[in-house]
Design a protein around this motif. Structure first.
Motif, PDB file in Angstrom:
ATOM      1  N   ASP A  55       5.827 -83.426   3.751  1.00 54.58           N
ATOM      2  CA  ASP A  55       6.739 -83.483   4.899  1.00 54.58           C
ATOM      3  C   ASP A  55       8.115 -82.938   4.538  1.00 54.58           C
ATOM      4  OD1 ASP A  55       4.939 -84.496   6.671  1.00 54.58           O
ATOM      5  OD2 ASP A  55       5.797 -86.498   6.802  1.00 54.58           O
ATOM      6  N   LEU A  56       8.592 -83.281   3.335  1.00 52.08           N
ATOM      7  CA  LEU A  56       9.920 -82.826   2.896  1.00 52.08           C
ATOM      8  C   LEU A  56       9.955 -81.303   2.773  1.00 52.08           C
ATOM      9  CD1 LEU A  56      10.697 -85.511   0.137  1.00 52.08           C
ATOM     10  CD2 LEU A  56      11.813 -85.326   2.366  1.00 52.08           C
ATOM     11  N   ILE A  57       8.872 -80.728   2.271  1.00 47.49           N
ATOM     12  CA  ILE A  57       8.791 -79.268   2.082  1.00 47.49           C
ATOM     13  C   ILE A  57       8.617 -78.550   3.414  1.00 47.49           C
ATOM     14  CG2 ILE A  57       7.366 -77.430   1.061  1.00 47.49           C
ATOM     15  CD1 ILE A  57       6.652 -79.524  -1.163  1.00 47.49           C
ATOM     16  N   SER A  58       7.975 -79.227   4.367  1.00 49.72           N
ATOM     17  CA  SER A  58       7.644 -78.620   5.661  1.00 49.72           C
ATOM     18  C   SER A  58       8.898 -78.231   6.456  1.00 49.72           C
ATOM     19  CB  SER A  58       6.811 -79.621   6.462  1.00 49.72           C
ATOM     20  OG  SER A  58       7.007 -79.469   7.837  1.00 49.72           O
ATOM     21  N   PRO A  59       8.795 -77.188   7.311  1.00 53.27           N
ATOM     22  CA  PRO A  59       9.934 -76.810   8.166  1.00 53.27           C
ATOM     23  C   PRO A  59      10.126 -77.782   9.330  1.00 53.27           C
ATOM     24  CG  PRO A  59       8.044 -75.406   8.647  1.00 53.27           C
ATOM     25  CD  PRO A  59       7.666 -76.244   7.460  1.00 53.27           C
ATOM     26  N   TYR A  60       9.167 -78.716   9.507  1.00 53.23           N
ATOM     27  CA  TYR A  60       9.263 -79.696  10.584  1.00 53.23           C
ATOM     28  C   TYR A  60       9.917 -80.972  10.077  1.00 53.23           C
ATOM     29  CZ  TYR A  60       5.830 -76.592  12.712  1.00 53.23           C
ATOM     30  OH  TYR A  60       5.181 -75.496  13.202  1.00 53.23           O
ATOM     31  N   ARG A  61      10.583 -81.647  10.988  1.00 52.58           N
ATOM     32  CA  ARG A  61      11.281 -82.870  10.631  1.00 52.58           C
ATOM     33  C   ARG A  61      10.287 -84.015  10.444  1.00 52.58           C
ATOM     34  NH1 ARG A  61      15.591 -85.691  14.685  1.00 52.58           N
ATOM     35  NH2 ARG A  61      16.352 -87.332  13.320  1.00 52.58           N
ATOM     36  N   GLU A 118      11.869 -78.027  19.055  1.00 53.58           N
ATOM     37  CA  GLU A 118      13.317 -78.063  19.251  1.00 53.58           C
ATOM     38  C   GLU A 118      14.084 -78.426  17.989  1.00 53.58           C
ATOM     39  OE1 GLU A 118      14.293 -80.628  22.462  1.00 53.58           O
ATOM     40  OE2 GLU A 118      13.329 -79.379  23.978  1.00 53.58           O
ATOM     41  N   VAL A 119      13.511 -79.261  17.148  1.00 59.78           N
ATOM     42  CA  VAL A 119      14.230 -79.726  15.963  1.00 59.78           C
ATOM     43  C   VAL A 119      13.676 -79.047  14.723  1.00 59.78           C
ATOM     44  CG1 VAL A 119      14.900 -81.731  14.616  1.00 59.78           C
ATOM     45  CG2 VAL A 119      14.591 -81.955  17.080  1.00 59.78           C
ATOM     46  N   THR A 120      14.450 -78.153  14.163  1.00 55.48           N
ATOM     47  CA  THR A 120      14.048 -77.473  12.943  1.00 55.48           C
ATOM     48  C   THR A 120      14.368 -78.380  11.764  1.00 55.48           C
ATOM     49  OG1 THR A 120      14.596 -75.368  13.963  1.00 55.48           O
ATOM     50  CG2 THR A 120      14.321 -75.378  11.574  1.00 55.48           C
ATOM     51  N   GLY A 121      13.380 -78.648  10.952  1.00 53.23           N
ATOM     52  CA  GLY A 121      13.600 -79.514   9.796  1.00 53.23           C
ATOM     53  C   GLY A 121      14.292 -78.768   8.671  1.00 53.23           C
ATOM     54  N   GLN A 122      14.584 -79.533   7.617  1.00 54.55           N
ATOM     55  CA  GLN A 122      15.219 -78.935   6.438  1.00 54.55           C
ATOM     56  C   GLN A 122      14.121 -78.682   5.407  1.00 54.55           C
ATOM     57  OE1 GLN A 122      17.290 -82.509   5.969  1.00 54.55           O
ATOM     58  NE2 GLN A 122      19.129 -81.904   7.064  1.00 54.55           N
ATOM     59  N   GLU A 123      13.794 -77.417   5.189  1.00 59.28           N
ATOM     60  CA  GLU A 123      12.747 -77.090   4.206  1.00 59.28           C
ATOM     61  C   GLU A 123      13.302 -77.344   2.812  1.00 59.28           C
ATOM     62  OE1 GLU A 123      10.447 -73.466   4.798  1.00 59.28           O
ATOM     63  OE2 GLU A 123      11.437 -73.221   6.740  1.00 59.28           O
ATOM     64  N   LYS A 124      12.850 -78.407   2.196  1.00 58.71           N
ATOM     65  CA  LYS A 124      13.400 -78.805   0.898  1.00 58.71           C
ATOM     66  C   LYS A 124      12.578 -78.201  -0.237  1.00 58.71           C
ATOM     67  CE  LYS A 124      15.406 -82.983   2.809  1.00 58.71           C
ATOM     68  NZ  LYS A 124      14.960 -82.887   4.195  1.00 58.71           N
ATOM     69  N   ARG A 125      13.276 -77.756  -1.262  1.00 58.49           N
ATOM     70  CA  ARG A 125      12.626 -77.166  -2.444  1.00 58.49           C
ATOM     71  C   ARG A 125      13.051 -77.934  -3.685  1.00 58.49           C
ATOM     72  NH1 ARG A 125       9.746 -75.730   0.675  1.00 58.49           N
ATOM     73  NH2 ARG A 125       9.323 -73.681   1.574  1.00 58.49           N
ATOM     74  N   PHE A 126      12.072 -78.379  -4.468  1.00 62.37           N
ATOM     75  CA  PHE A 126      12.392 -79.139  -5.684  1.00 62.37           C
ATOM     76  C   PHE A 126      11.306 -78.861  -6.726  1.00 62.37           C
ATOM     77  CE2 PHE A 126      10.302 -81.692  -2.442  1.00 62.37           C
ATOM     78  CZ  PHE A 126       9.139 -82.089  -3.069  1.00 62.37           C
ATOM     79  N   PRO A 127      11.664 -78.897  -8.025  1.00 61.80           N
ATOM     80  CA  PRO A 127      10.675 -78.633  -9.082  1.00 61.80           C
ATOM     81  C   PRO A 127       9.657 -79.782  -9.168  1.00 61.80           C
ATOM     82  CG  PRO A 127      12.939 -78.487  -9.903  1.00 61.80           C
ATOM     83  CD  PRO A 127      12.999 -79.141  -8.569  1.00 61.80           C
ATOM     84  N   ALA A 128       8.408 -79.499  -8.925  1.00 59.91           N
ATOM     85  CA  ALA A 128       7.355 -80.528  -8.979  1.00 59.91           C
ATOM     86  C   ALA A 128       7.264 -81.136 -10.376  1.00 59.91           C
ATOM     87  CB  ALA A 128       6.019 -79.918  -8.577  1.00 59.91           C
TER      88      ALA A 128
END
Length: 677
Positions: A267-273, A229-239
């Protein structure tokens, strides 16, 4: 078995009301009202029995019973019995009729609590037993009002006779076979009427697994529902930028920090919260891991929030984060309840417009009127002080940020799985190199003059001292040192030194003034209640003295000890206590033996039980009827693994083998309720 208990013979309106007060309204409630303990009447050799242990012994009456009366209707009957070559006194209170039933030369089986020092067996339920009752397990039930245990047992027996065929198996054949579990009806019956010890153990093992599996299935279903039900925020950042930031740190990350950081960034990159608990001992470096997580979140174009229990701690976090991100394009702000109206309004406006990247504050951060531009990550320090309420507030605001809970109270794995089973758990179980462990000493109260001399020497060396007291003011009920008295005594005993006083009744501004004065070394000795448990970082403080230390749990003592040892100098924790109980003495001994918070938390759990580990107000801690998460930790792990496999398998949702299990969960509302609603 939804039939009312009134359908049983002998249950009239009065009995039905008394049963209702015990939470028993249906046949199922009655059958699942299990004994809270069992008395084992199996006869054992006396040399195998520990002091103060309840036991059943067999022996030959060696003297005529001696009956004495005292007070109104009170009596004591004493008889000497030869047991395994030893003369044991059997003492029976308020049972004068036994004098006519016990005769010289009789062989008796009798039960009670053994006092090894006096070689006496006694206890409120001590009765002579006939040999026919050897090896019997006697269930002991809790009852209320006028309801008698004998009546309750008859009703349970009647319930099995009339409705036993309605007890259906809910576990699939595959699980019954795998773990060699007896069927449900048999298990329920033998918890109430155990045929023998082996049958009782099988029954208990079966019901413990069922109870823990059902609980873990609810947890896994909640996690599955959240993910769907809760779509996470797929975060993208330069490693590469994260690596550069880590390289700039004045110290290398430990292996445990690196492992946990990897779990958080995934977890931050994942589509899940993210819904993660980060636990680590005092000083293990949780804050730097959190800071790197916040930086990754900012690089992704999102705002981050760090919630802490006190404003003093918020100020300290702002200061440390500002130093960490010096020269970088990361804007940090603090939302303070004590800030002026204009200053607060400006901060809220910058938060709303996105000018602030990281906001630090107390739980006021998620209150009405605080709006974010694009909140992506919320970190809560000392999560047990907030509970699940904040998640509900964020959910109601329509925000779906990743959430990380941090705690410096190491939680034993079984308790973490049970209380936070809907979360992923990350653990920093390695301390940074070069950190000196705090030396812990146990001193009796008559050693106080020596302790004061030690404090004087530490202050003369330029160091500072914490002194913790259980109470604020003198109490008639508790003979414990109180903060106000101790403050007055030390102000007189240690001349020429500034002694501060801190407690929960001070106004917010007064607390800040006292704590800031100590942090700036304007105050050398701080007398306080446990409000400093989660406090500011004072590296110059090298001594922690805890009055009446036996009144605290191990985890709290460890938290308090963690206030010192934050600098390069050797630090000391002195436990002032004259414990009167074995548990109190054991706590003091354990504290002097280890500084490992995880080992202490496990010992604390064993000594206090799960209900007292977090405190009675802790929400989310399950109450089990049969299972004990301390003793049954292996089954907790197995049930969790089985539940996770089942929920994500097709068979669980479609196969007829799992129909009864699904229906049971449906009746308990597992498919529709939210854990936080």
């Amino acid at each position: 078995m939804i039939q009312s208990v009134s359908s049983l013979s002998g249950v009239g309106p009065k009995a039905a009301e008394q049963l209702r007060l015990m939470g028993i309204e249906t046949i199922q409630d009655l059958i699942e009202h299990f004994p809270f303990r069992y008395e084992d009447h199996a006869i054992r050799p006396i040399n195998e029995v520990q002091h103060d242990e309840r036991v059943t012994l067999q022996g030959k009456v060696h003297s005529e019973p001696d009956l004495r009366f005292f007070g109104k209707k009170k009596s004591r009957l004493t008889v000497r019995v030869l047991v395994d070559g030893l003369l044991v006194q059997a003492i029976f209170f308020n049972q004068p009729y036994l004098k006519k039933q016990i005769h010289l030369g009789d062989v008796l089986v009798f039960s009670g609590k053994l006092d090894r020092n006096r070689l006496a067996i006694t206890g409120g339920t001590v009765k002579p037993k006939t040999l026919e009752r050897d090896n019997e397990l006697e269930p002991v039930y809790s009852v209320k009002g006028d309801l008698k245990v004998t009546m309750l047992k008859k009703l349970i027996d009647q319930a099995f006779s009339q409705y036993g065929d309605d007890i259906h198996e809910i576990l699939p054949e595959q699980l019954l076979t795998t773990y060699r579990l007896i069927e449900r009806k048999t298990a329920l019956y033998h918890l109430h009427f155990p045929a023998d010890l082996d049958m009782f153990r099988q029954a208990k093992r079966r019901m413990i697994y069922e109870e823990l599996l059902l609980f873990q299935l609810k947890m896994q279903l909640f996690r599955k529902k959240e993910r769907e039900e809760v779509t996470g925020q797929e975060k993208r950042f330069p490693a590469s930028l994260i690596d550069e930031f880590i390289q700039r740190l004045p110290f290398p990350l430990t292996g445990a920090q690196s492992r946990v950081l990897k779990e958080i960034t995934e977890d931050l990159i994942s589509p899940y919260r993210m819904n993660r608990l980060l636990q680590g001992d005092v000083g293990s470096g949780k804050t730097i891991v959190a800071a790197i997580g916040l930086y990754a979140n900012v690089l992704s174009g999102y705002q981050g929030a760090l919630m802490v229990p006190t404003e003093i701690l918020a100020e300290q976090h702002v200061e440390s984060l500002t130093q960490l991100f010096e020269g970088m394009d990361v804007k940090i702000a603090q939302l303070s309840g004590s800030a002026k109206v204009k200053e607060k309004r400006e901060t809220l406006e910058k938060l709303r417009s996105g000018e602030v990247d990281i906001i630090v504050g107390t739980h006021a951060l998620i209150q009405e009127g605080v709006d974010f531009h694009n909140l992506g990550f919320v970190i809560t320090d000392e999560q047990h002080r907030f509970g699940v309420e904040q998640r509900r507030v964020l959910k109601n605001k329509g925000l779906k940020p990743d959430i990380l809970f941090m705690t410096a109270t190491p939680i034993p794995r079984t308790l973490a799985i049970s209380a936070f089973g809907d979360m992923d758990v990350s653990t920093i179980d390695e301390m940074p190199k070069g950190r000196k462990p705090v030396k812990t000493h146990w001193a009796k109260h008559d050693m106080l003059p020596r302790v004061i001399e030690f404090m004087k020497k530490e202050v003369q060396r330029g160091h500072q001292v914490y002194i913790i007291c259980p109470l604020i003011e003198e109490s008639d009920k508790l003979d414990v040192q109180n903060a106000i008295d101790v403050h007055q005594q030390l102000s007189i005993a240690i001349q020429g030194v500034s002694v501060g006083l801190m407690h929960g009744r001070l106004h917010h501004e007064e607390k800040d003034t006292v704590m800031n004065s100590f942090a700036a070394n304007e105050t050398q000795i701080l007398v306080s209640t446990t409000v400093v448990e989660v406090g500011v970082n004072v590296p110059n403080a090298t001594v922690m003295v805890i009055y009446d230390a036996d009144r605290f749990g191990l985890s709290q003592l460890h938290q308090l000890r963690g206030r010192v040892g934050r600098g390069s100098e050797q630090s000391h924790c002195i436990l002032l206590a004259n414990p009167k109980t074995d548990v109190g003495k054991e706590r003091m001994a354990i504290m002097t033996e280890t500084t490992d918070g995880f080992e202490l938390s496990q010992r604390d759990l064993e000594l206090r039980g799960p209900g007292d580990f977090f405190g009675v107000k802790q929400s989310g801690l399950p109450q089990f009827k049969v299972a004990d998460i301390v003793e049954d930790y292996r089954i907790v792990e197995i049930a969790r693994q089985d539940a996770a496999k089942l929920v994500y398998s097709t068979a669980f949702w479609t196969s007829d083998d799992y129909r009864m299990l699904r229906e049971t969960l449906e009746k308990q509302g597992a498919f529709r309720q939210s854990k936080i609603d």
